[in-house]
Design an enzyme around this catalytic site. Structure first.
Site, PDB file in Angstrom:
ATOM      1  N   CYS A   2      32.212 -39.132   2.844  1.00  0.00           N
ATOM      2  CA  CYS A   2      33.507 -38.871   2.577  1.00  0.00           C
ATOM      3  C   CYS A   2      34.467 -38.183   3.161  1.00  0.00           C
ATOM      4  CB  CYS A   2      33.804 -37.477   0.845  1.00  0.00           C
ATOM      5  SG  CYS A   2      33.173 -38.358  -0.504  1.00  0.00           S
ATOM      6  N   LYS A 487      15.882 -48.853  11.025  1.00  0.00           N
ATOM      7  CA  LYS A 487      17.281 -49.480  11.694  1.00  0.00           C
ATOM      8  C   LYS A 487      17.596 -50.975  10.660  1.00  0.00           C
ATOM      9  CE  LYS A 487      18.489 -47.615  13.267  1.00  0.00           C
ATOM     10  NZ  LYS A 487      18.475 -45.783  13.468  1.00  0.00           N
TER      11      LYS A 487
HETATM   12  C1  AGP Z   1      20.304 -43.370  10.841  1.00  0.00           C
HETATM   13  O1  AGP Z   1      20.311 -44.658  11.123  1.00  0.00           O
HETATM   14  C2  AGP Z   1      20.503 -43.016   9.851  1.00  0.00           C
HETATM   15  N1  AGP Z   1      21.892 -43.755   9.006  1.00  0.00           N
HETATM   16  C3  AGP Z   1      20.387 -41.704   8.656  1.00  0.00           C
HETATM   17  O2  AGP Z   1      18.926 -42.132   8.539  1.00  0.00           O
HETATM   18  C4  AGP Z   1      19.650 -40.299   9.624  1.00  0.00           C
HETATM   19  O3  AGP Z   1      19.599 -40.338  10.922  1.00  0.00           O
HETATM   20  C5  AGP Z   1      20.145 -38.941   8.835  1.00  0.00           C
HETATM   21  O4  AGP Z   1      20.744 -39.116   7.571  1.00  0.00           O
HETATM   22  C6  AGP Z   1      20.018 -37.697   9.155  1.00  0.00           C
HETATM   23  O5  AGP Z   1      21.231 -38.062  10.064  1.00  0.00           O
HETATM   24  P1  AGP Z   1      21.581 -36.646  10.879  1.00  0.00           P
HETATM   25  O6  AGP Z   1      21.104 -36.935  12.440  1.00  0.00           O
HETATM   26  O7  AGP Z   1      23.010 -36.367  11.921  1.00  0.00           O
HETATM   27  O8  AGP Z   1      21.314 -35.709  10.394  1.00  0.00           O
END
Ligand code: AGP
Length: 610
Positions: A2, A487
């Site tokens: 959000c 990915k």
């Molecule tokens: C990564 O491609 C993802 N979108 C997701 O797994 C992300 O790495 C995860 O939410 C952790 O986020 P952060 O590194 O901002 O803590």
């Protein structure tokens, strides 16, 4: 997850709000809305399901004109993506936007219903609007009513509100969800992320946990939870102008993949001297702290967790320090044993991931020697709440699928491993020089991978009609295979799994057939011969193989086996290097499938709720 934008100005703010929302769209993009008030107390209020562009189209030609407004782009938590659930939410005298989750919303909702309020949405946010209205009836003063409202809320929130009768004041609170104030000339702004406001200001004031602020066009007042007036520093943003534009690239993800050589250079800058690691670049007291470390506990989520998994191999094989890696949402809800002299490292791109933050807060009560974060966002909650931080210098990462944050985390982790190994005398100068010199040449080596972009695009055609893919690796390439599978899942919606190649024979071999492509990360290292046997096991069962290896290997193309041979690199930095072709593969598969690469369905960039 959000995004919030707010503005109070002498000029019309509608375009500032919509532009800000577009910049935040990567944080949430299932619906959006805006409420603007003019000096005559006339309200313009629009909400729309879908991307921010839908809202812009709706607002266009409506002649919205007003100097005070709030806007929101949503990633649904309570209630489906719909117009009625989109923010802002109105009660009789107020408009409210909110990021986060109000945990006691059911209890508050019952109370408000019995006080005569009608709920129009399924959101938790609507309780804030009605509660604020309820207290405004009591006190007739927005600030007083807002304090009373905030005191009743349990959970995480970053919220902004205005009173329909009072066109020149915005009020905001931060508790578990970031809020930043942007300072302008005769105008001030609020956002959940400074990125939203870079077009209108570069001066920012970051609210701290529990802060409440009242904003007028010519005045900003900040208070603590008890209403005591407090000062917060004003910081000049150093974010690059082009941080939020795609430039020549089709997607932010593509841009961010190609930015990796520079991101790694930036992350290394000032942290090495000749081929030595500068231990004090981690923290002025790092030598003393790291000398005492007997165990490392890494906590993270998603891609950041995968970089932790990779680092475990390095901590134990190079620095000879035991290391555990755990998913934050598991760690925070189990009884764990804190080993003596344990260093807790949290990894996060955003520094706002709710589970990682909660795990850190819990760990701080459980006797860790020190807490450290490796993070990409300065001033984020994780950075502020850790004893010290070692920043990745990836620059703003907008694509939901993390790329350059991952490789720069690995660079920071390898520097950490080298520093611990050095201060604990577990590595000699020769080893230190080998690691640092191979990190230094890595940007150039990654650049050379981009020459294979066309070859990778070519083989990606074989994946686009498949429903499943298997990724294999051994040793520290197993976590790289896990990251590659993540990915592919995220952006192409193809089910993908990663296995440690030696584990194939214990089950997954049963899955092998011509419809299941198998991607193998196969650099020439001490496990190469073992991996070759695993590849033979797949071949013998008719599997279709895609082998990513290096020029020193003996693999060649043959029936059912496609080989991509990259220039060979040092085996220590090879996991970082081999990540890049995996990113390119999933990117090209997603391109063919035509998915929304930067904003894949159901996902948000920073997961600030549980
Ligand atoms: C990564 O491609 C993802 N979108 C997701 O797994 C992300 O790495 C995860 O939410 C952790 O986020 P952060 O590194 O901002 O803590």
């Amino acid at each position: 997850m959000c995004g919030i934008v707010g503005a109070v100005s002498q000029r019309n703010v509608i375009n500032i709000l919509l532009d800000g929302l577009k910049k935040l769209e990567y944080r949430g993009y299932d619906s959006s809305g805006v409420a603007v008030l003019n000096k005559n107390k006339e309200l313009s209020f629009y909400r729309k399901v879908g991307k921010v562009q839908e809202l812009s189209n709706l607002v266009e030609n409506k002649n919205v004109d007003g100097g005070t407004g709030i806007a929101h782009t949503r990633w649904a938590t309570h209630g489906e993506p719909s117009e009625k659930n989109a923010h802002p939410h109105l009660s009789n005298k107020v408009a409210v936007v909110h990021n986060g989750i109000i945990e006691n919303y059911e209890e508050l909702k019952h109370e408000l219903i019995s006080s005569g309020y009608n709920f129009k949405s399924e959101t938790d946010t609507e309780v804030i609007a009605h509660l604020l209205d309820f207290y405004l009836n009591e006190s007739k003063n927005l600030r007083e009513a807002f304090f009373k409202t905030v005191k009743r809320l349990k959970g995480a929130y970053g919220t902004v509100a205005f009173e329909l009768n009072n066109p020149e004041v915005l009020i905001t609170a931060r508790s578990g969800s970031p809020i930043v104030i942007g300072l302008g000339y005769d105008e001030n702004f609020i956002a959940s992320d400074q990125l939203a406001l870079l077009n209108v200001t570069r001066k920012f004031m970051f609210l701290e946990e529990g802060d409440i602020a009242e904003i007028k066009y010519n005045e900003i007042s900040v208070f603590d939870v008890n209403g005591k007036s407090i000062e917060r520093d004003i910081i000049e943003s150093n974010l690059k102008e082009n941080a939020t534009v795609k430039g020549q690239y089709k997607h932010f993800m593509e841009k961010e993949i190609f930015e990796q050589p520079q991101a790694i250079l930036d992350t290394l800058a000032g942290r090495t001297l000749d081929n030595d690691v500068l231990v004090e670049s981690i923290h002025y007291d790092a030598k003393e702290i790291l000398e005492k470390v007997e165990h490392v506990q890494i906590i993270a989520c998603g891609t950041s967790f995968n970089s932790g998994l990779t680092a475990k191999y390095w901590f134990e094989s190079i620095a000879k320090v035991s290391c555990d890696v755990e998913i934050a949402s598991e760690f925070r809800y189990r009884d764990f044993v804190t080993r003596p002299n344990s260093l807790l490292i949290t990894l996060s791109q955003s520094g706002e991931t709710a589970d990682t933050l909660a795990a850190l807060k819990l760990a701080k009560e459980k006797g860790f020697m020190a807490t450290m974060s490796i993070c990409n966002v300065a001033g984020s909650s994780l950075v502020r709440e850790s004893d010290f931080s070692f920043m990745t210098k990836a620059g703003v990462e907008i694509g939901v699928a993390s790329t350059k944050a991952f490789t720069t985390q690995l660079v920071c982790l390898l520097l950490m491993v080298t520093a611990i190994g050095k201060v604990k005398c577990k590595i000699n100068t020769e080893k230190e020089h080998e690691i640092i010199s191979s990190l230094k040449v890595l940007p150039k080596q990654i650049q050379s991978i981009f020459k294979f972009d066309k070859d990778i695009a070519e083989i990606s055609k074989d994946f686009s009609d498949k429903h499943h893919t298997l990724f294999l690796g051994r040793g520290e390439f197993y976590p790289i295979a896990i990251e590659a599978a993540l990915k592919l899942k995220e952006i192409s919606y193809i089910h993908a799994e990663a296995y440690a190649a030696g584990e194939l024979k214990h089950g997954p071999l049963a899955l092998i057939d011509e419809d299941m492509p198998v991607v193998v990360i196969a650099p020439t290292n001490e496990l190469f011969e073992k991996l070759k046997s695993n590849i033979e096991e797949v071949k013998a069962r008719g599997g279709k193989l895609y082998v990513f290896t290096d020029t020193e290997s003996t693999f060649t193309d043959e029936e059912n086996t496609k080989v991509i041979k990259l220039p060979a690199v040092n085996h220590i930095t090879a996991p970082i290097y081999f990540t890049v072709p995996m990113q390119l593969l999933s990117y090209h598969v997603a391109l063919i499938k035509g998915t929304d690469v930067d904003q894949p369905r159901n996902l948000a960039k920073a997961v600030t709720v549980e």
